[in-house]
Design a protein around this motif. Structure first.
Motif, PDB file in Angstrom:
ATOM      1  N   GLU A 182      42.147  47.480  47.624  1.00 26.65           N
ATOM      2  CA  GLU A 182      40.615  46.924  48.797  1.00 26.65           C
ATOM      3  C   GLU A 182      41.414  47.304  50.485  1.00 26.65           C
ATOM      4  OE1 GLU A 182      36.747  43.986  49.787  1.00 26.65           O
ATOM      5  OE2 GLU A 182      38.345  43.793  48.480  1.00 26.65           O
ATOM      6  N   GLY A 234      39.494  45.595  53.942  1.00 26.13           N
ATOM      7  CA  GLY A 234      38.301  45.284  54.326  1.00 26.13           C
ATOM      8  C   GLY A 234      38.383  46.183  56.054  1.00 26.13           C
ATOM      9  N   LYS A 292      31.443  38.115  55.755  1.00 27.40           N
ATOM     10  CA  LYS A 292      32.238  38.597  54.406  1.00 27.40           C
ATOM     11  C   LYS A 292      31.577  39.234  53.858  1.00 27.40           C
ATOM     12  CE  LYS A 292      34.586  33.547  55.592  1.00 27.40           C
ATOM     13  NZ  LYS A 292      34.791  32.717  55.427  1.00 27.40           N
ATOM     14  N   GLY A 342      32.142  43.017  53.738  1.00 32.33           N
ATOM     15  CA  GLY A 342      33.505  43.378  53.756  1.00 32.33           C
ATOM     16  C   GLY A 342      34.584  43.408  54.941  1.00 32.33           C
ATOM     17  N   LYS A 364      36.740  41.293  57.368  1.00 32.83           N
ATOM     18  CA  LYS A 364      37.924  41.408  56.804  1.00 32.83           C
ATOM     19  C   LYS A 364      38.493  40.038  58.150  1.00 32.83           C
ATOM     20  CE  LYS A 364      38.269  41.333  52.856  1.00 32.83           C
ATOM     21  NZ  LYS A 364      38.054  40.314  51.472  1.00 32.83           N
ATOM     22  N   GLN A 411      37.439  53.764  56.733  1.00 28.48           N
ATOM     23  CA  GLN A 411      37.447  52.818  56.831  1.00 28.48           C
ATOM     24  C   GLN A 411      39.033  52.751  56.910  1.00 28.48           C
ATOM     25  OE1 GLN A 411      35.658  50.798  53.624  1.00 28.48           O
ATOM     26  NE2 GLN A 411      35.921  48.721  54.013  1.00 28.48           N
ATOM     27  N   THR A 451      44.763  39.399  58.492  1.00 24.80           N
ATOM     28  CA  THR A 451      44.264  40.981  57.444  1.00 24.80           C
ATOM     29  C   THR A 451      45.194  41.418  56.524  1.00 24.80           C
ATOM     30  OG1 THR A 451      44.635  42.307  59.244  1.00 24.80           O
ATOM     31  CG2 THR A 451      42.548  42.767  59.116  1.00 24.80           C
TER      32      THR A 451
END
Length: 271
Positions: free
Chosen positions: A2, A4, A29, A32, A34, A248, A266
């Motif tokens: 995943e 973020g 949060k 998504g 981070k 992203q 992160t």
């Protein structure tokens, strides 16, 4: 894995968030996000950003900087404003991920005189010097001063910079790309199609995401929040003909290269 979002330029310490900060953080949060790279505009915000980092250590990545406009945009910054700020840059150097928000704003009604512009330039250069000394990137505001901002950073030997909400000419932006700079765009680009040509020409490897919240949201007169970062991600993906997942992931990786001290926020991102 995943990936973020990294909001590379937000004002989470703004007074607009005081009354419902917990709800704002919860929505952040859930969306998504981070990491919030939290910039300041005036020295009075420095302590608030540090308090937020202590309160949300896995989310808030603090920056210190003096915006080219002070007192809510009422006047240009001047060298005297640095007197209180400079010692704090050095005192809290270990906690900072960047110097920002700094830069130039030569909009005629904001900087009407030659002295205003000279004062802004002087403070900008001094803060660039601090960033170089502390080996930190810079988080930069540029309005009606894109070329001067870019030339000044190159002349000062700045190698790591984010030009937030950049609205200069594509030719100027591409000079920044050659210098290794990054560019970020907030949700407001979704209602400003004039920016699309600029976004098309900047390589994705030099683009980051931001919200600039509480300003520059999708709707002009509504408070913006970090949870809206997916809007600019989707718009950039549409303009470039890419998937939102690609945008992203790449923008998050770009953020880590630009702000390496934010890695503690992160750990989920793998370069």
């Amino acid at each position: 894995m995943e990936y973020g979002f990294v909001d590379c330029h937000c004002h989470i310490s703004a007074r607009e968030f005081e009354k419902d900060l917990e709800d704002v953080i919860q929505r952040t949060k859930e969306a998504g996000v981070k990491t919030l790279v939290a910039v300041t505009e005036e020295v009075g915000e420095f302590d608030r950003v540090l308090q937020l980092q202590s309160r949300y250590p896995d989310l808030v990545a603090p920056c210190f900087g003096l915006h080219p406009l002070q007192e809510g945009g009422q006047r240009s910054v001047n060298p005297r404003d640095l007197d209180a700020a400079l010692p704090l840059f050095y005192k809290h150097r270990e906690r900072l991920v960047a110097i920002g928000e700094i830069g130039l704003d030569f909009t005629p009604w904001c900087a009407p005189s030659h002295r205003d512009r000279e004062d802004q330039l002087s403070v900008f250069i001094k803060q660039l010097g601090v960033a170089k000394e502390l080996q930190l990137p810079v988080n930069v505001h540029s309005r009606s001063a894109a070329r001067v901002t870019m030339e000044t950073m190159r002349e000062q030997g700045v190698g790591r910079a984010l030009l937030h909400n950049f609205a200069g000419k594509p030719s100027v932006a591409l000079e920044g790309v050659k210098a290794g700079f990054f560019f970020s765009f907030p949700p407001a680009v979704c209602r400003n199609y004039q920016r699309d040509n600029l976004i098309k020409q900047i390589p994705l490897e030099h683009i980051c995401l931001e919200t600039d919240s509480p300003a520059l949201g999708l709707h002009k007169h509504e408070r913006n929040e970090p949870c809206h970062i997916a809007l600019c991600c989707r718009h950039i993906a549409d303009v470039k003909g890419l998937s939102t997942q690609t945008v992203q992931i790449v923008t998050a990786q770009n953020a880590l290269r630009l702000f390496p001290k934010a890695q503690t926020h992160t750990r989920h991102i793998s370069l």
